[in-house]
Write a protein that holds these residues in place. Structure first.
Motif, PDB file in Angstrom:
ATOM      1  N   TYR A  84       0.824  -1.217   0.000  1.00 36.58           N
ATOM      2  CA  TYR A  84       0.000   0.000   0.000  1.00 36.58           C
ATOM      3  C   TYR A  84       0.857   1.266   0.000  1.00 36.58           C
ATOM      4  O   TYR A  84       0.352   2.363  -0.314  1.00 36.58           O
ATOM      5  N   TYR A  85       2.114   1.131   0.376  1.00 33.16           N
ATOM      6  CA  TYR A  85       3.008   2.287   0.376  1.00 33.16           C
ATOM      7  C   TYR A  85       3.630   2.546  -0.994  1.00 33.16           C
ATOM      8  O   TYR A  85       4.240   3.594  -1.208  1.00 33.16           O
ATOM      9  N   VAL A  86       3.498   1.605  -1.921  1.00 34.21           N
ATOM     10  CA  VAL A  86       4.115   1.754  -3.236  1.00 34.21           C
ATOM     11  C   VAL A  86       3.601   2.991  -3.980  1.00 34.21           C
ATOM     12  O   VAL A  86       4.407   3.790  -4.479  1.00 34.21           O
ATOM     13  N   PRO A  87       2.284   3.209  -4.090  1.00 27.44           N
ATOM     14  CA  PRO A  87       1.812   4.416  -4.796  1.00 27.44           C
ATOM     15  C   PRO A  87       2.313   5.708  -4.160  1.00 27.44           C
ATOM     16  O   PRO A  87       2.592   6.684  -4.870  1.00 27.44           O
ATOM     17  N   LEU A  88       2.418   5.717  -2.829  1.00 27.51           N
ATOM     18  CA  LEU A  88       2.887   6.916  -2.131  1.00 27.51           C
ATOM     19  C   LEU A  88       4.334   7.219  -2.490  1.00 27.51           C
ATOM     20  O   LEU A  88       4.698   8.368  -2.765  1.00 27.51           O
ATOM     21  N   TYR A  89       5.154   6.178  -2.504  1.00 32.15           N
ATOM     22  CA  TYR A  89       6.555   6.376  -2.884  1.00 32.15           C
ATOM     23  C   TYR A  89       6.665   6.815  -4.347  1.00 32.15           C
ATOM     24  O   TYR A  89       7.443   7.730  -4.674  1.00 32.15           O
ATOM     25  N   VAL A  90       5.921   6.179  -5.224  1.00 30.43           N
ATOM     26  CA  VAL A  90       5.951   6.535  -6.643  1.00 30.43           C
ATOM     27  C   VAL A  90       5.561   7.996  -6.844  1.00 30.43           C
ATOM     28  O   VAL A  90       6.176   8.716  -7.641  1.00 30.43           O
ATOM     29  N   LEU A  91       4.545   8.467  -6.103  1.00 33.49           N
ATOM     30  CA  LEU A  91       4.097   9.857  -6.207  1.00 33.49           C
ATOM     31  C   LEU A  91       5.226  10.825  -5.855  1.00 33.49           C
ATOM     32  O   LEU A  91       5.551  11.726  -6.631  1.00 33.49           O
ATOM     33  N   PHE A  92       5.817  10.646  -4.680  1.00 34.02           N
ATOM     34  CA  PHE A  92       6.846  11.581  -4.235  1.00 34.02           C
ATOM     35  C   PHE A  92       8.132  11.447  -5.048  1.00 34.02           C
ATOM     36  O   PHE A  92       8.816  12.442  -5.312  1.00 34.02           O
ATOM     37  N   PHE A  93       8.455  10.233  -5.469  1.00 35.73           N
ATOM     38  CA  PHE A  93       9.643  10.041  -6.291  1.00 35.73           C
ATOM     39  C   PHE A  93       9.474  10.741  -7.645  1.00 35.73           C
ATOM     40  O   PHE A  93      10.413  11.349  -8.161  1.00 35.73           O
ATOM     41  N   GLY A  94       8.270  10.644  -8.226  1.00 29.92           N
ATOM     42  CA  GLY A  94       8.009  11.289  -9.512  1.00 29.92           C
ATOM     43  C   GLY A  94       8.114  12.800  -9.430  1.00 29.92           C
ATOM     44  O   GLY A  94       8.713  13.449 -10.304  1.00 29.92           O
ATOM     45  N   ILE A  95       7.530  13.399  -8.378  1.00 32.84           N
ATOM     46  CA  ILE A  95       7.623  14.848  -8.200  1.00 32.84           C
ATOM     47  C   ILE A  95       9.068  15.263  -7.969  1.00 32.84           C
ATOM     48  O   ILE A  95       9.553  16.252  -8.532  1.00 32.84           O
ATOM     49  N   TRP A  96       9.773  14.498  -7.135  1.00 33.04           N
ATOM     50  CA  TRP A  96      11.192  14.768  -6.873  1.00 33.04           C
ATOM     51  C   TRP A  96      12.006  14.715  -8.166  1.00 33.04           C
ATOM     52  O   TRP A  96      12.875  15.571  -8.400  1.00 33.04           O
ATOM     53  N   SER A  97      11.731  13.754  -9.030  1.00 35.61           N
ATOM     54  CA  SER A  97      12.455  13.623 -10.298  1.00 35.61           C
ATOM     55  C   SER A  97      12.256  14.848 -11.188  1.00 35.61           C
ATOM     56  O   SER A  97      13.183  15.287 -11.874  1.00 35.61           O
ATOM     57  N   SER A  98      11.044  15.395 -11.186  1.00 34.18           N
ATOM     58  CA  SER A  98      10.783  16.595 -11.976  1.00 34.18           C
ATOM     59  C   SER A  98      11.609  17.773 -11.479  1.00 34.18           C
ATOM     60  O   SER A  98      12.198  18.524 -12.260  1.00 34.18           O
ATOM     61  N   TYR A  99      11.664  17.947 -10.162  1.00 35.56           N
ATOM     62  CA  TYR A  99      12.448  19.037  -9.593  1.00 35.56           C
ATOM     63  C   TYR A  99      13.945  18.845  -9.819  1.00 35.56           C
ATOM     64  O   TYR A  99      14.682  19.817 -10.035  1.00 35.56           O
ATOM     65  N   ILE A 100      14.403  17.611  -9.765  1.00 37.45           N
ATOM     66  CA  ILE A 100      15.817  17.329 -10.024  1.00 37.45           C
ATOM     67  C   ILE A 100      16.201  17.791 -11.427  1.00 37.45           C
ATOM     68  O   ILE A 100      17.263  18.404 -11.637  1.00 37.45           O
ATOM     69  N   ASN A 101      15.339  17.525 -12.405  1.00 41.64           N
ATOM     70  CA  ASN A 101      15.654  17.918 -13.780  1.00 41.64           C
ATOM     71  C   ASN A 101      15.541  19.421 -13.994  1.00 41.64           C
ATOM     72  O   ASN A 101      16.229  19.973 -14.861  1.00 41.64           O
ATOM     73  N   VAL A 102      14.709  20.093 -13.217  1.00 36.54           N
ATOM     74  CA  VAL A 102      14.695  21.556 -13.245  1.00 36.54           C
ATOM     75  C   VAL A 102      16.033  22.091 -12.744  1.00 36.54           C
ATOM     76  O   VAL A 102      16.605  23.025 -13.313  1.00 36.54           O
ATOM     77  N   SER A 103      16.547  21.497 -11.677  1.00 32.78           N
ATOM     78  CA  SER A 103      17.831  21.943 -11.138  1.00 32.78           C
ATOM     79  C   SER A 103      18.963  21.687 -12.133  1.00 32.78           C
ATOM     80  O   SER A 103      19.902  22.484 -12.234  1.00 32.78           O
ATOM     81  N   ILE A 104      18.872  20.587 -12.877  1.00 32.60           N
ATOM     82  CA  ILE A 104      19.885  20.304 -13.910  1.00 32.60           C
ATOM     83  C   ILE A 104      19.815  21.348 -15.019  1.00 32.60           C
ATOM     84  O   ILE A 104      20.835  21.847 -15.489  1.00 32.60           O
ATOM     85  N   ARG A 105      18.602  21.699 -15.416  1.00 34.52           N
ATOM     86  CA  ARG A 105      18.425  22.697 -16.470  1.00 34.52           C
ATOM     87  C   ARG A 105      19.090  24.017 -16.099  1.00 34.52           C
ATOM     88  O   ARG A 105      19.735  24.658 -16.928  1.00 34.52           O
ATOM     89  N   HIS A 106      18.941  24.411 -14.850  1.00 38.23           N
ATOM     90  CA  HIS A 106      19.458  25.707 -14.400  1.00 38.23           C
ATOM     91  C   HIS A 106      20.847  25.611 -13.770  1.00 38.23           C
ATOM     92  O   HIS A 106      21.296  26.549 -13.108  1.00 38.23           O
ATOM     93  N   LYS A 107      21.492  24.465 -13.966  1.00 34.43           N
ATOM     94  CA  LYS A 107      22.858  24.251 -13.480  1.00 34.43           C
ATOM     95  C   LYS A 107      22.966  24.432 -11.963  1.00 34.43           C
ATOM     96  O   LYS A 107      24.023  24.853 -11.460  1.00 34.43           O
TER      97      LYS A 107
END
Length: 416
Positions: free
Chosen positions: A116-139
């Motif tokens: 039951y914790y799998v969807p919760l982890y997937v949600l936060f991991f997905g949002i975190w991944s988006s922010y990580i790539n924003v940080s890469i874009r802006h160096k």
């Protein structure tokens, strides 16, 4: 020329990434002796199973659109991709939450509750991944590195608190989620990416432009996840438990520098390559690719030589005499280790050039040949594990050699 390369902004960014990744890997390792006293073997088994299942589902977060955030020249388009990836992550996590309970019977009974914790982890991991790539874009590579350390730190602190208090079950699983949330919150404050609601009419354009990311990115990623476990699956089925255990330590030790150097280098390499391609500086991109290849080779070569020549005594000294067998495995795998260390980080050229279909075709080829080779070795020729590893190394060199040639050809064609 080379002194400029190693003293450049790119080199400094790689150093920041490596420092952050190194600390993020070291902290959980250093905390493990304490965690093993707070949690039982069953707790660790559940965590391992949870993370394996969650990692498979996490492959498709954001429809892989988060990987395209780095590419657009227009900042508005980049923000649209950012919002789109978060929308898709939320929808995907909700879908998993609704569907997964119907498939619990396919998993061992002891995993029932933790799933039951799998969807919760997937949600936060997905949002975190988006922010990580924003940080890469802006160096923002320092913030990127700090976020990874905070992720590890958040996991450790949460695990210790839950381990001592015993107030909640599945403490290690919850701690993993807490670490991801802590890292996401930090990135949301430090990066230029700010979520705001947009309609489909605003997002349709970028969704179409970068359709190759979900179309050619998700399926190969699933195949890649399974392919990476192929040798372990074959050893589990056809070889002894002892050999599987010895290989497990070898895999863990070799994965550390691959993660530290490979992942850190890949993030910065992707941003720089995308920037050069966007500016139409294609000949410079080819030179940069060649320099990056040599830099990775020079970083991996000393490790490969040490493992090849002194793997057995080194493992025996560090891990104890009974682990000499793992060192023997490491000596055999040393050559393929160097090849992977060089080629894997450079694969982001396909993201930078928006040619994921080429990478996806290679991934299908790799998946098929990996399982076919290993199954033939185990079932048809009944090779012992040493022979199996030697054939596996030959396979890896050939397939990753093809992968490198595809990468070089892609950049070379764009530069002429």
């Amino acid at each position: 020329m080379w002194s400029n390369f190693f003293s450049s902004e790119f080199s400094r960014n790689v150093s920041s990434q490596m420092l952050g990744t190194g600390l993020a890997q070291a902290l959980p390792f250093l905390a493990t002796p304490l965690l093993t006293r707070l949690f039982s073997e069953e707790d660790f088994a559940l965590y391992t199973s949870f993370f394996a299942v969650a990692s498979i589902f996490a492959v498709a977060v954001g429809g892989k659109y988060h990987l395209a955030i780095v590419l657009p020249k227009d900042e508005r388009d980049a923000n649209k991709i950012f919002v789109l990836s978060i929308y898709l992550t939320i929808a995907y996590a909700l879908t998993i939450a609704l569907i997964l309970p119907w498939f619990h019977r396919f998993f061992p009974e002891n995993l029932d509750s933790v799933l039951y914790y799998v969807p919760l982890y997937v949600l936060f991991f997905g949002i975190w991944s988006s922010y990580i790539n924003v940080s890469i874009r802006h160096k923002s590579f320092v913030s990127n590195a700090v976020s990874k350390v905070l992720q590890a730190g958040g996991y450790i602190v949460a695990a210790l608190v839950l381990g001592f208090s015993k107030v909640l079950a599945f403490g290690l699983v919850i701690a993993k989620i807490v670490g991801t949330v802590v890292s996401w919150i930090f990135l949301s404050q430090k990066t230029a990416g700010h979520f705001r609601f947009m309609g489909w009419s605003d997002l349709k354009g970028v969704a179409t432009t970068y359709i190759d990311y979900p179309k050619y990115g998700i399926w190969p990623a699933f195949l890649n996840t399974i392919s990476l476990q192929a040798l372990i699956l074959i050893l589990t089925k056809f070889y002894s438990t002892d050999d599987l255990g010895y290989y497990g330590l070898t895999f863990m030790v070799l994965s550390a520098p691959l993660g530290l150097i490979g992942v850190s280098f890949k993030d910065v390499f992707y941003q720089k390559m995308a920037d050069l391609m966007n500016q139409g500086r294609n000949p410079e991109a080819l030179v940069f690719f060649k320099k990056s290849t040599l830099a990775l080779f020079l970083m991996g070569l000393p490790i490969g030589i040490i493992l090849f020549l002194w793997g057995e005594p080194l493992f025996g000294f560090v891990f104890g005499a009974k682990w000499v067998r793992s060192g023997e495995f490491a000596s055999i795998l040393a050559v393929s280790f160097v090849v992977k260390l060089v080629v894997s980080p450079l694969s982001s050229v396909f993201n930078a050039t928006n040619t994921l279909r080429i990478a996806s075709r290679w991934q299908v080829l790799y998946f098929i040949t990996t399982f076919a080779t290993l199954l033939c070795c185990a079932l048809v020729f009944e090779l012992n594990i040493i022979q199996l590893l030697m054939v596996y190394v030959a396979h890896e060199i050939i397939l990753y050699g093809i992968y490198f040639l595809l990468q070089y050809r892609m950049i070379d064609q764009r530069s002429t």
